[in-house]
Scaffold this active site. Structure first.
Site, PDB file in Angstrom:
ATOM      1  N   MET A   1       0.844  -1.168   0.000  1.00  0.00           N
ATOM      2  CA  MET A   1       0.000   0.000   0.000  1.00  0.00           C
ATOM      3  C   MET A   1       0.895   1.238   0.000  1.00  0.00           C
ATOM      4  O   MET A   1       1.528   1.548   1.011  1.00  0.00           O
ATOM      5  CB  MET A   1      -0.908  -0.029   1.228  1.00  0.00           C
ATOM      6  CG  MET A   1      -1.610   1.262   1.473  1.00  0.00           C
ATOM      7  SD  MET A   1      -2.807   1.288   2.808  1.00  0.00           S
ATOM      8  CE  MET A   1      -2.084   0.338   4.097  1.00  0.00           C
ATOM      9  N   PRO A   2       0.973   1.969  -1.099  1.00  0.00           N
ATOM     10  CA  PRO A   2       1.790   3.183  -1.150  1.00  0.00           C
ATOM     11  C   PRO A   2       1.210   4.286  -0.265  1.00  0.00           C
ATOM     12  O   PRO A   2       0.004   4.510  -0.235  1.00  0.00           O
ATOM     13  CB  PRO A   2       1.731   3.603  -2.615  1.00  0.00           C
ATOM     14  CG  PRO A   2       1.275   2.406  -3.361  1.00  0.00           C
ATOM     15  CD  PRO A   2       0.432   1.627  -2.412  1.00  0.00           C
ATOM     16  N   LEU A   3       2.091   4.956   0.452  1.00  0.00           N
ATOM     17  CA  LEU A   3       1.729   6.117   1.259  1.00  0.00           C
ATOM     18  C   LEU A   3       2.647   7.256   0.850  1.00  0.00           C
ATOM     19  O   LEU A   3       3.872   7.143   0.946  1.00  0.00           O
ATOM     20  CB  LEU A   3       1.894   5.822   2.754  1.00  0.00           C
ATOM     21  CG  LEU A   3       1.803   7.033   3.684  1.00  0.00           C
ATOM     22  CD1 LEU A   3       0.410   7.644   3.642  1.00  0.00           C
ATOM     23  CD2 LEU A   3       2.174   6.631   5.101  1.00  0.00           C
ATOM     24  N   ALA A  38      -5.729   1.311  -2.784  1.00  0.00           N
ATOM     25  CA  ALA A  38      -4.500   0.975  -2.064  1.00  0.00           C
ATOM     26  C   ALA A  38      -3.618   2.194  -1.810  1.00  0.00           C
ATOM     27  O   ALA A  38      -2.647   2.110  -1.068  1.00  0.00           O
ATOM     28  CB  ALA A  38      -3.705  -0.066  -2.847  1.00  0.00           C
ATOM     29  N   ARG A  40      -2.582   5.938  -0.492  1.00  0.00           N
ATOM     30  CA  ARG A  40      -2.833   6.941   0.539  1.00  0.00           C
ATOM     31  C   ARG A  40      -1.994   8.176   0.232  1.00  0.00           C
ATOM     32  O   ARG A  40      -0.810   8.063  -0.060  1.00  0.00           O
ATOM     33  CB  ARG A  40      -2.450   6.429   1.925  1.00  0.00           C
ATOM     34  CG  ARG A  40      -3.030   5.072   2.304  1.00  0.00           C
ATOM     35  CD  ARG A  40      -4.544   5.165   2.504  1.00  0.00           C
ATOM     36  NE  ARG A  40      -5.077   3.927   3.040  1.00  0.00           N
ATOM     37  CZ  ARG A  40      -5.617   2.950   2.314  1.00  0.00           C
ATOM     38  NH1 ARG A  40      -5.661   3.046   0.992  1.00  0.00           N
ATOM     39  NH2 ARG A  40      -6.122   1.882   2.893  1.00  0.00           N
TER      40      ARG A  40
END
Length: 66
Positions: A1-3, A38, A40
């Site tokens: 999950m990229p943030l 996915a 953020r």
């Protein structure tokens, strides 16, 4: 999950911040081929009194230009 976390000096119109979120989201989605849900994106708006470069705050910098 990229943030993705982005810090900017506070004071920009909310439409600009929303556009930033949209464009960063799209760049991450297209670059990493991940689903929208996915990703953020977190934008932190820092008061100009708390943002300094070379020991001069952004607020002090702006005040000196008046």
């Amino acid at each position: 999950m990229p943030l993705v976390e982005i810090s900017v000096v506070a004071g920009r119109p909310q439409e600009k911040i929303r556009d930033l979120i949209h464009r960063v989201h799209a760049a991450v989605r297209d670059s990493l081929n991940v689903p929208d849900t996915a990703i953020r994106v977190l934008v932190r708006e820092i008061p100009p009194e708390h943002w300094a470069v070379g020991d001069v705050t952004k607020a002090e910098q702006e005040a000196s230009h008046d």
